[in-house]
Design a protein around this motif. Sequence first.
Motif, PDB file in Angstrom:
ATOM      1  N   GLN A  52       0.836  -1.200   0.000  1.00  0.00           N
ATOM      2  CA  GLN A  52       0.000   0.000   0.000  1.00  0.00           C
ATOM      3  C   GLN A  52       0.872   1.253   0.000  1.00  0.00           C
ATOM      4  N   SER A  53       1.834   1.249  -0.933  1.00  0.00           N
ATOM      5  CA  SER A  53       2.815   2.319  -1.040  1.00  0.00           C
ATOM      6  C   SER A  53       3.242   2.462  -2.498  1.00  0.00           C
ATOM      7  N   LEU A  54       3.512   3.674  -2.913  1.00  0.00           N
ATOM      8  CA  LEU A  54       4.010   3.900  -4.261  1.00  0.00           C
ATOM      9  C   LEU A  54       5.532   3.804  -4.347  1.00  0.00           C
ATOM     10  N   SER A  55       6.192   3.553  -3.234  1.00  0.00           N
ATOM     11  CA  SER A  55       7.657   3.481  -3.229  1.00  0.00           C
ATOM     12  C   SER A  55       8.227   2.493  -4.245  1.00  0.00           C
ATOM     13  N   PRO A  56       7.676   1.276  -4.348  1.00  0.00           N
ATOM     14  CA  PRO A  56       8.232   0.352  -5.349  1.00  0.00           C
ATOM     15  C   PRO A  56       8.086   0.867  -6.785  1.00  0.00           C
ATOM     16  N   VAL A  57       7.007   1.565  -7.076  1.00  0.00           N
ATOM     17  CA  VAL A  57       6.807   2.122  -8.415  1.00  0.00           C
ATOM     18  C   VAL A  57       7.783   3.260  -8.656  1.00  0.00           C
ATOM     19  N   ARG A  58       7.962   4.126  -7.668  1.00  0.00           N
ATOM     20  CA  ARG A  58       8.938   5.216  -7.796  1.00  0.00           C
ATOM     21  C   ARG A  58      10.347   4.662  -8.009  1.00  0.00           C
ATOM     22  N   SER A  59      10.688   3.613  -7.285  1.00  0.00           N
ATOM     23  CA  SER A  59      12.008   2.992  -7.448  1.00  0.00           C
ATOM     24  C   SER A  59      12.170   2.416  -8.847  1.00  0.00           C
ATOM     25  N   TRP A  60      11.128   1.769  -9.349  1.00  0.00           N
ATOM     26  CA  TRP A  60      11.170   1.217 -10.700  1.00  0.00           C
ATOM     27  C   TRP A  60      11.397   2.321 -11.729  1.00  0.00           C
ATOM     28  N   VAL A  61      10.659   3.419 -11.597  1.00  0.00           N
ATOM     29  CA  VAL A  61      10.801   4.540 -12.534  1.00  0.00           C
ATOM     30  C   VAL A  61      12.233   5.074 -12.511  1.00  0.00           C
ATOM     31  N   LEU A  62      12.769   5.328 -11.324  1.00  0.00           N
ATOM     32  CA  LEU A  62      14.125   5.871 -11.234  1.00  0.00           C
ATOM     33  C   LEU A  62      15.181   4.889 -11.742  1.00  0.00           C
ATOM     34  N   THR A  63      15.009   3.615 -11.441  1.00  0.00           N
ATOM     35  CA  THR A  63      15.966   2.612 -11.915  1.00  0.00           C
ATOM     36  C   THR A  63      15.998   2.584 -13.440  1.00  0.00           C
ATOM     37  N   TRP A  64      14.833   2.581 -14.054  1.00  0.00           N
ATOM     38  CA  TRP A  64      14.799   2.517 -15.508  1.00  0.00           C
ATOM     39  C   TRP A  64      15.157   3.841 -16.154  1.00  0.00           C
ATOM     40  N   ALA A  65      14.859   4.951 -15.518  1.00  0.00           N
ATOM     41  CA  ALA A  65      15.313   6.244 -16.038  1.00  0.00           C
ATOM     42  C   ALA A  65      16.841   6.277 -16.040  1.00  0.00           C
ATOM     43  N   ARG A  66      17.458   5.736 -14.985  1.00  0.00           N
ATOM     44  CA  ARG A  66      18.914   5.657 -14.902  1.00  0.00           C
ATOM     45  C   ARG A  66      19.469   4.717 -15.976  1.00  0.00           C
ATOM     46  N   ASN A  67      18.866   3.542 -16.118  1.00  0.00           N
ATOM     47  CA  ASN A  67      19.333   2.586 -17.126  1.00  0.00           C
ATOM     48  C   ASN A  67      19.248   3.169 -18.533  1.00  0.00           C
ATOM     49  N   ILE A  68      18.167   3.868 -18.811  1.00  0.00           N
ATOM     50  CA  ILE A  68      17.979   4.482 -20.127  1.00  0.00           C
ATOM     51  C   ILE A  68      18.959   5.632 -20.313  1.00  0.00           C
ATOM     52  N   GLU A  69      19.241   6.371 -19.251  1.00  0.00           N
ATOM     53  CA  GLU A  69      20.223   7.456 -19.338  1.00  0.00           C
ATOM     54  C   GLU A  69      21.567   6.903 -19.799  1.00  0.00           C
ATOM     55  N   ILE A  70      21.968   5.771 -19.255  1.00  0.00           N
ATOM     56  CA  ILE A  70      23.231   5.145 -19.665  1.00  0.00           C
ATOM     57  C   ILE A  70      23.144   4.703 -21.126  1.00  0.00           C
TER      58      ILE A  70
END
Length: 115
Positions: A52-70
């Motif tokens: 009941q938290s958006l933390s896992p979704v926020r983490s997913w977004v940041l992880t993939w934004a970082r991966n795509i940045e690379i």
Amino acid sequence: MSTQSDHGHELIPRPEHTPDALRAALAAVEPGRLEEMQAQKDEAFAKAVEWQSLSPVRSWVLTWARNIEIARRPDLAARYAHATSRLEHEDPVTAREALLELSSILDEAMKAARE
């Protein structure tokens, strides 16, 4: 997608932080990772419901934004590939230098992804 920064040559503009924009960006720069992205997205959304938290979704977004940045920046992608290829080097100094370089690349990519 946002405007390009001053990091040199970029294959695509930095995507917005939405699942659709991240997926489209990944399809352009590393289509072979789309299944991995989807599996991690499914896992993040399941955890979000369970916790009941958006933390896992926020983490997913940041992880993939970082991966795509690379992936979208050939300079970072080359440095990343070189560092990861040396992580298990028999010379411990070389392996440690590779680990430090990899950490630096991930930090730089995360900082850029958060811009």
